[in-house]
Design an enzyme around this catalytic site. Structure first.
Site, short mmCIF file in Angstrom:
data_model
loop_
_atom_site.label_atom_id
_atom_site.label_comp_id
_atom_site.label_asym_id
_atom_site.label_seq_id
_atom_site.Cartn_x
_atom_site.Cartn_y
_atom_site.Cartn_z
N ASN A 11 -7.26 0.77 -3.82
CA ASN A 11 -7.24 0.45 -2.24
C ASN A 11 -7.82 1.82 -1.94
O ASN A 11 -6.80 2.75 -1.98
CB ASN A 11 -6.13 -0.13 -1.75
CG ASN A 11 -6.12 -0.29 -0.29
OD1 ASN A 11 -6.63 0.56 0.27
ND2 ASN A 11 -5.76 -1.48 0.18
N HIS A 14 -6.40 4.76 2.49
CA HIS A 14 -5.83 5.84 3.12
C HIS A 14 -6.88 7.33 2.77
O HIS A 14 -6.40 8.41 3.27
CB HIS A 14 -4.46 6.13 2.63
CG HIS A 14 -3.69 4.82 3.10
ND1 HIS A 14 -3.47 4.51 4.72
CD2 HIS A 14 -3.10 3.71 2.64
CE1 HIS A 14 -3.02 3.75 4.69
NE2 HIS A 14 -2.60 2.97 3.46
N HIS A 47 -9.40 -2.51 3.41
CA HIS A 47 -8.98 -3.44 4.61
C HIS A 47 -9.63 -2.80 5.83
O HIS A 47 -9.23 -1.94 6.57
CB HIS A 47 -7.53 -3.23 4.56
CG HIS A 47 -6.89 -4.14 5.64
ND1 HIS A 47 -5.54 -3.96 5.94
CD2 HIS A 47 -7.13 -4.91 6.61
CE1 HIS A 47 -5.28 -4.96 6.94
NE2 HIS A 47 -6.21 -5.41 7.36
N ARG A 49 -9.37 -3.18 9.27
CA ARG A 49 -8.35 -3.80 10.21
C ARG A 49 -9.00 -3.88 11.63
O ARG A 49 -10.30 -3.39 12.04
CB ARG A 49 -7.41 -2.63 10.54
CG ARG A 49 -6.39 -2.51 9.17
CD ARG A 49 -5.23 -1.78 9.55
NE ARG A 49 -4.28 -2.32 10.40
CZ ARG A 49 -3.17 -2.81 10.23
NH1 ARG A 49 -2.81 -2.93 8.95
NH2 ARG A 49 -2.46 -3.77 10.97
N ARG A 53 -8.27 1.20 12.25
CA ARG A 53 -7.53 2.55 12.12
C ARG A 53 -7.86 3.34 10.80
O ARG A 53 -7.75 4.51 10.78
CB ARG A 53 -6.08 2.13 12.14
CG ARG A 53 -5.49 1.66 10.83
CD ARG A 53 -3.97 1.46 11.04
NE ARG A 53 -3.54 0.60 12.14
CZ ARG A 53 -2.51 -0.19 12.13
NH1 ARG A 53 -1.73 -0.01 11.03
NH2 ARG A 53 -1.85 -0.93 13.16
N GLU A 74 -10.22 -7.03 2.24
CA GLU A 74 -9.17 -7.50 2.92
C GLU A 74 -9.27 -7.71 4.32
O GLU A 74 -9.69 -6.70 5.20
CB GLU A 74 -7.86 -6.42 2.70
CG GLU A 74 -7.36 -6.38 1.38
CD GLU A 74 -6.30 -5.68 1.24
OE1 GLU A 74 -5.72 -4.90 2.29
OE2 GLU A 74 -5.62 -5.59 0.19
N THR A 105 8.93 -13.84 7.31
CA THR A 105 10.06 -12.94 7.36
C THR A 105 9.87 -12.08 6.21
O THR A 105 10.33 -10.89 5.99
CB THR A 105 11.42 -13.64 7.25
OG1 THR A 105 11.28 -14.54 6.35
CG2 THR A 105 11.68 -13.90 8.76
N GLU A 155 -2.12 -13.33 -3.77
CA GLU A 155 -1.59 -11.92 -4.09
C GLU A 155 -0.23 -12.05 -3.73
O GLU A 155 0.06 -11.99 -2.50
CB GLU A 155 -2.56 -11.04 -3.28
CG GLU A 155 -1.97 -9.40 -3.96
CD GLU A 155 -3.17 -8.35 -3.55
OE1 GLU A 155 -4.19 -8.50 -3.52
OE2 GLU A 155 -2.63 -7.18 -3.24
N HIS A 198 1.07 -3.85 -3.10
CA HIS A 198 1.72 -3.50 -2.05
C HIS A 198 3.12 -2.50 -2.35
O HIS A 198 3.79 -2.99 -2.86
CB HIS A 198 2.18 -4.37 -1.03
CG HIS A 198 2.23 -3.72 0.41
ND1 HIS A 198 3.29 -2.86 0.82
CD2 HIS A 198 1.35 -3.79 1.46
CE1 HIS A 198 3.09 -2.48 2.13
NE2 HIS A 198 1.74 -2.91 2.48
N1 PXP Z 1 -2.48 -5.60 -1.46
C1 PXP Z 1 -2.74 -5.98 -0.03
C2 PXP Z 1 -2.94 -7.53 0.08
C3 PXP Z 1 -2.56 -4.99 0.76
O1 PXP Z 1 -2.66 -5.32 2.11
C4 PXP Z 1 -2.44 -3.55 0.35
C5 PXP Z 1 -1.94 -2.70 1.57
O2 PXP Z 1 -3.27 -2.36 2.21
C6 PXP Z 1 -2.45 -3.23 -0.82
C7 PXP Z 1 -2.48 -4.32 -1.63
C8 PXP Z 1 -2.04 -1.77 -1.48
O3 PXP Z 1 -0.83 -1.43 -1.09
P1 PXP Z 1 -0.52 0.15 -1.18
O4 PXP Z 1 -1.46 0.85 -0.34
O5 PXP Z 1 0.78 0.17 -0.70
O6 PXP Z 1 -0.54 0.33 -2.78
#
Ligand code: PXP
Length: 252
Positions: A11, A14, A47, A49, A53, A74, A105, A155, A198
């Site tokens: 991913n 960032h 992703h 968004r 962002r 995403e 939750t 996922e 995640h």
């Molecule tokens: N999987 C999904 C569905 C996500 O939304 C994210 C974060 O965007 C990730 C994986 C990757 O998470 P991380 O950046 O914390 O490794």
């Protein structure tokens, strides 16, 4: 099944976060994606968004043009995002919650309460050839609903497991890991392909990578952070090594 290959999706959101901090073009997330690809990533995850962002529409255009590995797009379940996905027809679309009311939750997408709406939402994406994935908590009710609406993939949300680990609450971490394990097996028994992600890091990846039903891990934040210290390619390669080790030396 324990020897099946576990795919690694990187991913790159960032990288865009750092770029956007200065509003310019550097560092370029597409360059990071290509580097991750060369270092052994099996896919790239981004992703888009609603508030843009980090990743922008132009980033998605460029990823679609330049990637040789599959793009996992995403997005929130909105009309705007559906239109963008249908224009690009990425390999995979992963539906994620962006607003508080869309999440359970435990943090995954609330599918059970929105079954009809989501079934209609994903139908055109499936018809366009996208593999539809739902980012979901380790919750049987949500997994059953994801299956009923016609998703091909779930996922599993590993955020709580990773948070408990970081907080040193190992009893809670191990309980969450057990739920993830059980729900990976349950989802697989329904015929769903199982992914996870995640918050995963070098410390937390192996127990999840060892689940035989998990076919793909999506990892971003930790690896982009680790790239500051050791470079992106070595950071990705070390994650790949740990995943393969947990899998018992997987072969293609
Ligand atoms: N999987 C999904 C569905 C996500 O939304 C994210 C974060 O965007 C990730 C994986 C990757 O998470 P991380 O950046 O914390 O490794």
């Amino acid at each position: 099944m324990s020897n099946s290959v576990l795919r690694l999706g990187i991913n790159i959101d960032h990288v865009a976060t750092v770029r956007n901090a200065r509003g310019g073009a550097y560092p370029d997330p597409i360059r990071a994606a290509k580097l991750a690809e060369e270092a052994g990533a099996d896919g790239i995850t981004a992703h888009l968004r609603e508030d843009r962002r980090h990743i922008t529409d132009e980033d998605i255009d460029r990823l679609v043009e330049t990637l040789s590995v599959p793009l996992n797009f995403e997005m929130a379940a909105t009309q705007e995002m559906q239109t963008i996905a249908l224009r690009h027809k990425p390999h995979a679309v992963c539906l994620v919650p962006e607003k508080r009311e869309e999440r359970t939750t435990e943090g995954g997408l609330e599918v059970a309460r929105e079954e009809n709406k989501l079934a209609h939402f994903i139908a055109p994406l499936r018809d366009a050839g996208c593999r539809v994935s739902i980012f979901i908590a380790a919750d049987q009710k949500q997994i059953e609903a994801a299956h009923r609406i016609g998703a091909q993939v779930i996922e599993l949300h590993t955020g709580a497991y990773c948070d408990f680990h970081a907080e040193g609450d190992f009893a809670a971490r191990d309980k969450e890991l057990e739920s993830l394990r059980e729900m990976a097996a349950f989802a697989h028994s329904l015929g769903l392909e199982v992914h996870a992600g995640h918050g995963l890091s070098y410390e937390t990846v192996q127990p999840v990578a060892a689940f035989p039903e998990v076919m793909e891990l999506n990892i971003g934040h930790f690896l982009i952070g680790e790239a500051i210290f050791r470079g992106l390619a070595p950071a990705v390669q070390e994650m790949r090594r740990l995943m393969d080790e947990a899998r018992g030396g997987a072969v293609a």
